[in-house]
Design a protein around this motif. Structure first.
Motif, PDB file in Angstrom:
ATOM      1  N   PHE A  66     -58.335 -38.850 -23.058  1.00 36.81           N
ATOM      2  CA  PHE A  66     -57.350 -39.597 -23.843  1.00 36.81           C
ATOM      3  C   PHE A  66     -57.823 -39.714 -25.292  1.00 36.81           C
ATOM      4  O   PHE A  66     -57.032 -39.557 -26.229  1.00 36.81           O
ATOM      5  CB  PHE A  66     -57.129 -40.972 -23.218  1.00 36.81           C
ATOM      6  N   LEU A  67     -59.111 -39.936 -25.497  1.00 30.49           N
ATOM      7  CA  LEU A  67     -59.629 -40.026 -26.869  1.00 30.49           C
ATOM      8  C   LEU A  67     -59.492 -38.684 -27.597  1.00 30.49           C
ATOM      9  O   LEU A  67     -59.172 -38.638 -28.785  1.00 30.49           O
ATOM     10  CB  LEU A  67     -61.085 -40.512 -26.866  1.00 30.49           C
TER      11      LEU A  67
ATOM     12  N   ARG B 272     -60.869 -41.466 -19.960  1.00 29.57           N
ATOM     13  CA  ARG B 272     -61.078 -42.073 -21.267  1.00 29.57           C
ATOM     14  C   ARG B 272     -61.421 -41.004 -22.309  1.00 29.57           C
ATOM     15  O   ARG B 272     -60.872 -40.977 -23.410  1.00 29.57           O
ATOM     16  CB  ARG B 272     -62.209 -43.098 -21.164  1.00 29.57           C
TER      17      ARG B 272
ATOM     18  N   TYR C 156     -57.180 -36.439 -26.930  1.00 29.55           N
ATOM     19  CA  TYR C 156     -55.745 -36.335 -27.203  1.00 29.55           C
ATOM     20  C   TYR C 156     -55.376 -37.147 -28.447  1.00 29.55           C
ATOM     21  O   TYR C 156     -54.614 -36.698 -29.302  1.00 29.55           O
ATOM     22  CB  TYR C 156     -54.964 -36.826 -25.981  1.00 29.55           C
ATOM     23  N   LEU C 157     -55.946 -38.342 -28.550  1.00 33.19           N
ATOM     24  CA  LEU C 157     -55.640 -39.206 -29.701  1.00 33.19           C
ATOM     25  C   LEU C 157     -56.060 -38.562 -31.021  1.00 33.19           C
ATOM     26  O   LEU C 157     -55.410 -38.744 -32.047  1.00 33.19           O
ATOM     27  CB  LEU C 157     -56.341 -40.562 -29.550  1.00 33.19           C
ATOM     28  N   GLU C 158     -57.155 -37.801 -30.974  1.00 32.14           N
ATOM     29  CA  GLU C 158     -57.585 -37.103 -32.195  1.00 32.14           C
ATOM     30  C   GLU C 158     -56.519 -36.125 -32.672  1.00 32.14           C
ATOM     31  O   GLU C 158     -56.248 -36.022 -33.862  1.00 32.14           O
ATOM     32  CB  GLU C 158     -58.895 -36.333 -31.946  1.00 32.14           C
TER      33      GLU C 158
END
Lengths: 133, 133
Positions: free
Chosen positions: B96-97, B93, B99-101
């Motif tokens: 992934f967060l 998690r 990466y999303l940034e």
């Protein structure tokens, strides 16, 4: 264990078919973003620096993008040594903007879930210690 | 032709090193987004539908994500046939967060440029018809 709620399953809900494989590559995203920031064009050596790529790598990606008509290259023969300028073509710009829309959908979907996550978790079976901290 | 303005070149400005190769794959983004929306876990067959993947494809991607500790799988042996449940791990998690940034940075950079594009183009040499329409 509670069964997953079938109503939440929409086939292909997270398939993200708009993530165009030609564009969805780390180095290519860098190249396309560089080019969209500079409609007047970017010189090869400058693009190489902006994207932190080697000559060979940049050339390979440009070949793919140019082959698909997304990028246009032009050799200039002014004073000094010849220079290769790269630009986004009109179809390239359009296709990149479409790709960006899908990328935004990924971010929105995941962000909404991340924000809702802790609350939803409290409603689920979280007794097995596998849920995110 | 006007020379590119050197001051705009920052090395690696568009390198997007945070686009983690393990995660930056169309099907894996679908899987991770599905899982982050469902902290209580998603059954294999449901995940397959959500991401519109084949058994083999989903299994292969899950193997990579599980091998890296981002996803946790668990076989349940309740009533009926055994079911494999998938969840995002806490490190998964987090990663992934992150990466999303970086993904949001790509979108912001490109969107800002796309919005500014037409104005900037008017200042450049747009006589060769290669600039975006």
């Amino acid at each position: 264990m509670s069964r997953p709620k079938k109503s939440r399953t929409e086939t292909g809900r997270f398939a993200y078919e708009g993530l165009d494989r030609l564009l969805h590559e780390k180095a290519r995203l860098g190249i396309l973003t560089s080019l969209i920031t500079r409609p007047e064009g970017v010189a090869f050596i400058e693009l190489r620096a902006l994207c932190d790529l080697t000559d060979g790598n940049l050339a390979r990606h440009l070949e793919a993008l140019e082959g698909a008509g997304l990028v246009v290259s032009e050799k200039s023969q002014g004073e000094g040594r010849p220079k290769t300028m790269l630009r986004l073509s009109a179809p390239g710009r359009k296709r990149f903007l479409e790709y960006l829309e899908e990328l935004e959908r990924v971010v929105r979907d995941a962000r909404a879930a991340a924000a809702a996550g802790p609350k939803r978790r409290a409603l689920g079976d979280d007794s097995r210690g596998l849920a995110p901290a």
